[in-house]
Structures are given as structure tokens and as C-alpha cells.
Design an enzyme around this catalytic site. Structure first.
Site, PDB file in Angstrom:
ATOM      1  N   ARG A  86       0.865  -1.174   0.000  1.00  0.00           N
ATOM      2  CA  ARG A  86       0.000   0.000   0.000  1.00  0.00           C
ATOM      3  C   ARG A  86       0.909   1.233   0.000  1.00  0.00           C
ATOM      4  NH1 ARG A  86      -2.146   2.837   5.143  1.00  0.00           N
ATOM      5  NH2 ARG A  86      -3.526   4.439   4.301  1.00  0.00           N
ATOM      6  N   ASP A 143      -3.216   4.623  -2.706  1.00  0.00           N
ATOM      7  CA  ASP A 143      -4.424   5.088  -2.025  1.00  0.00           C
ATOM      8  C   ASP A 143      -5.110   6.227  -2.767  1.00  0.00           C
ATOM      9  OD1 ASP A 143      -5.355   3.678   0.117  1.00  0.00           O
ATOM     10  OD2 ASP A 143      -4.143   4.701   1.607  1.00  0.00           O
ATOM     11  N   HIS A 201     -14.288   5.917   6.466  1.00  0.00           N
ATOM     12  CA  HIS A 201     -13.116   5.190   6.946  1.00  0.00           C
ATOM     13  C   HIS A 201     -12.626   5.916   8.187  1.00  0.00           C
ATOM     14  CE1 HIS A 201      -9.325   2.801   6.482  1.00  0.00           C
ATOM     15  NE2 HIS A 201      -8.903   3.784   7.260  1.00  0.00           N
ATOM     16  N   LEU A 202     -12.968   5.378   9.346  1.00  0.00           N
ATOM     17  CA  LEU A 202     -12.655   6.034  10.611  1.00  0.00           C
ATOM     18  C   LEU A 202     -11.632   5.193  11.365  1.00  0.00           C
ATOM     19  CD1 LEU A 202     -16.233   7.106  11.768  1.00  0.00           C
ATOM     20  CD2 LEU A 202     -14.650   8.300  10.246  1.00  0.00           C
ATOM     21  N   GLY A 203     -10.459   5.754  11.544  1.00  0.00           N
ATOM     22  CA  GLY A 203      -9.390   5.107  12.292  1.00  0.00           C
ATOM     23  C   GLY A 203      -8.461   6.184  12.799  1.00  0.00           C
ATOM     24  N   ASN A 204      -7.214   5.843  13.070  1.00  0.00           N
ATOM     25  CA  ASN A 204      -6.253   6.868  13.449  1.00  0.00           C
ATOM     26  C   ASN A 204      -6.115   7.900  12.349  1.00  0.00           C
ATOM     27  OD1 ASN A 204      -4.302   7.744  15.512  1.00  0.00           O
ATOM     28  ND2 ASN A 204      -2.796   7.429  13.896  1.00  0.00           N
ATOM     29  N   GLY A 323     -14.568   2.886  12.940  1.00  0.00           N
ATOM     30  CA  GLY A 323     -15.846   2.652  12.281  1.00  0.00           C
ATOM     31  C   GLY A 323     -16.413   1.276  12.540  1.00  0.00           C
ATOM     32  N   HIS A 325     -15.413  -0.889  15.209  1.00  0.00           N
ATOM     33  CA  HIS A 325     -15.397  -1.395  16.581  1.00  0.00           C
ATOM     34  C   HIS A 325     -15.961  -0.443  17.633  1.00  0.00           C
ATOM     35  CE1 HIS A 325     -13.095  -4.661  14.935  1.00  0.00           C
ATOM     36  NE2 HIS A 325     -12.125  -3.861  14.548  1.00  0.00           N
TER      37      HIS A 325
END
Length: 370
Positions: A86, A143, A201-204, A323, A325
Site C-alpha cells: 500500500r 491510495d 473510513h474512521l481510524g487513526n 468505524g 469497533h
């Protein structure tokens, strides 16, 4: 019997993942490992099992070495056919999976200023593989590629043409995650897939993508991965005048400003506690609660903005670590959007690694044909 395999490496801003797939059409997963919360109390798991002896203070370089060691240790009857990476930023040149030749790597290095948290880590993994396995095919998946064909109104900034002509434009990120969402919608929710979708897309790292019939129309990140939603340590959208004030009035060096905006802002800056949502939810402090509220409010506002770009909202899809968990986060965001016409809400597990593997399988198969 030896089987051909594809190794996929996915470097995030606070995580590193490795997956090994058998190099056949349906790409069965052979092994996987992930190191999360890099920069905090890092956690390493291999094939779903925690690795107790792992040093929790590891940086990205150490994480990469651990994952490669465990991959080699598990390779009893594998022959690596290709390694897929990636790559966060492909700029204006790279819009499809690409063989990572020295010339391509040189071009990708010029994009480091546009993705300083990610691009060096991505490229470091490529160089590490090249050093240990110089004849192994390496493939970059970008990306930015999923957002390549946005209409000009969603690409440009309101800047003079001579600046836009020098590559200052909105690129967008998390494209491999959104491509997987589109893939899974067709496979599991065919009645929804052709519609107006906002994927979160929800993360760090966090962003949104407005999709119509599985194609990206608009997204919240721009020229760099700093734009849009507030994130774990990144500020998200901010008045450009704030940056000028930091430079001119506070006399901060450009490098210091970059450090603040990229590494000391977002949830950690708002809370003063942590960039990790789980830690914030468990903290319960006033500052932690405010950081969560701010994040949810900005996400809801930007979801409404994305809905404008596609003329409505048929479904909201959550993916990424938060998103998938953090149910309470999803609930807060949905409640803030309750004024909209009813829409479907789905959770789709992120699987950028399989998306990369599919691209690598296609490209590597083409390369070995006579």
C-alpha cells in the site's frame, strides 16, 4: 509441495499489517500479522494470537522487522511470487497498480512532502524487501488511485491557475479501503451498491468518500492526508490563516508547524490524553469526552457535505478501526444525521490487504505470461 504466495504489506500511521495469500485466483489467506498502536503501547498479533515477547515501544522500523521475521518463520512451503505494498500517495502519475522499479521509487520519493507520516514508511518497506530479496517482484497499489477521476469541481482549490498547474490539487486518500467497500457492496448488498453511498473510513487516519454506483465522486482529504476530519494526531481541516499565524506571529519554524499539525493535534491535541479512541472512551474525563464529541460532530457535518456531492444519501458505510469497533461513535454520528431522509447504515470490515492481493495477482499473472 511448494505453493506460490503473495505477501502484502500495509503501513498505516500507527499500524503495520502483513498478509500472505496463496497465488491462485481465489487468494486464500495463509497467514497474517498486525502491529497496532505503534507510537503508544504497541500490540503484535500473528494469525490472531498475541505475541507476548513483543517490545511494546517499537517504532515503524522495528515493527517492519518483526513482521518480516515472522513471515519468514512461517514460510515452510511458500515461494513468494510478489510483494504488494500500500503506497499512500501516487500523485498525478500513478493511478493503477505499478511495478516498483528504481525509477518509480525515485518518483514516489518526491511525494514524501505530501504524505510525510506515511510515504517514508511505505517506501522503507519496499527497500527492505529489495535488499533481502533483490529479484522479487514488488508492486505498488496507491491510495490516491480510486479518486483519480473526480470532476474538476472536486479536484481544484480556489487558487491561481499557475499553482494548480504545479500539482496543487485535491488527491484524496484511503482509496484502497473505499475500493474494497465498493467491492463488498456489489458482493453482499447488490441492491445498495448502485446507489448514493457515503463511506466513512474512521481510524487513526479518518476520511469520507462519496460514491455513486461504486465510483468515487468526492472525498474529504485533499492534497495531503491532513485535510478533512480530525484524526488521531492530525488536525483535519483548519483555517490556513492559523498556519500563517503560527509562522509569522508565533515565529514557529515550518518543521515545527508540520509536527504540530501532523503529530500533536486531532484527538490527542483536543484531549491531552491519547490519540486512541478506546483510551478516550475509557478515560471519561471532560477533555476526552469533548474530543469524542468534536470528532463525531465533524464526521456528521462532513457526511452531510458528501451527500451534497452525490445528490442524497442511500447508505452510510462505516469501516476502519473506529468505524468497525466503536459502536458508541457510530451511534453518535447517526443521531446527528437523524434529520436526513432515512438511509441504510452498514458496517464493512476493512480489507485493504485482500484488495492489494487481488491487484498483485492480476499484475503478476500478466507479467509471467509468455
Amino acid at each position: 509441495m511448494t505453493m506460490n504466495a503473495i505477501l502484502v504489506l500495509n503501513a498505516g500511521s500507527s499500524s503495520l499489517k502483513a498478509s500472505v495469500f496463496e497465488a491462485v485466483a481465489d487468494l486464500p489467506l495463509l497467514a497474517s500479522g498486525r502491529i497496532t498502536r505503534i507510537g503508544a503501547q504497541a500490540v503484535f498479533s500473528w494469525n490472531g494470537n498475541p505475541v507476548a515477547e513483543f517490545p511494546t515501544t517499537v517504532d515503524h522500523g522495528g515493527a517492519l522487522r518483526e513482521l518480516l521475521t515472522w513471515t519468514e518463520r512461517s514460510a515452510n512451503d511458500w515461494h513468494l511470487q510478489a510483494v504488494g505494498h500500500r503506497i499512500v500517495h501516487g500523485g498525478e502519475v500513478f493511478s493503477s497498480p505499478t511495478m516498483l522499479t528504481p525509477q518509480v521509487l525515485h518518483q514516489l520519493e518526491t511525494l514524501i512532502p505530501l504524505a510525510p507520516l506515511h510515504q517514508p514508511t511505505c517506501l522503507a518497506a519496499v527497500y527492505a524487501i529489495a535488499q533481502s530479496h533483490p529479484d522479487l517482484m514488488q508492486i505498488g497499489c496507491f491510495d490516491t488511485a480510486f479518486h483519480k477521476y473526480h470532476a474538476p469541481v472536486f479536484q481544484h482549490y480556489a487558487l491561481p491557475k499557475y499553482l494548480r498547474d504545479q500539482g496543487i490539487r485535491r488527491y484524496g486518500f484511503h482509496g484502497l479501503s473505499y475500493e474494497w467497500v465498493a467491492h463488498e457492496l456489489v458482493r453482499k448488498h447488490p441492491q445498495i451498491a448502485p446507489g448514493r453511498i457515503v463511506a466513512a473510513h474512521l481510524g487513526n487516519g479518518a476520511s469520507l468518500c462519496a460514491m455513486l454506483a461504486g465510483k468515487s465522486v468526492d472525498t474529504t482529504m485533499g492534497m495531503t492526508a491532513l485535510d478533512g476530519l480530525p484524526m488521531g494526531t492530525r488536525c483535519g481541516c483548519i483555517d490556513p490563516g492559523v498556519v500563517l499565524y503560527m509562522l509569522r506571529v508565533l515565529n514557529l519554524k515550518a518543521e515545527r508547524v508540520e509536527q504540530i499539525l501532523s503529530c500533536e493535534s486531532g484527538l490527542v491535541g483536543l484531549s491531552g490524553v491519547s490519540h486512541d479512541v478506546q483510551n478516550l472512551l475509557e478515560s471519561g474525563s471532560t477533555e476526552a469526552n469533548f474530543a469524542i464529541q468534536f470528532f463525531c460532530t465533524m464526521a456528521a457535518q462532513h457526511i452531510a457535505r458528501m451527500a451534497v456531492s452525490i445528490g442524497g444519501l442511500d447508505a452510510l458505510v462505516f469501516t476502519g478501526g473506529i468505524g468497525e469497533h466503536a459502536a458508541s461513535i457510530r451511534t453518535q454520528i447517526k443521531e446527528m444525521l437523524s434529520f436526513l431522509v432515512p438511509f441504510e447504515v452498514l458496517v464493512i470490515s476493512a480489507n485493504e490487504e485482500r484488495m492489494i492481493a487481488e491487484h498483485c495477482w492480476t499484475l503478476s499473472t500478466q507479467q509471467v505470461r509468455p
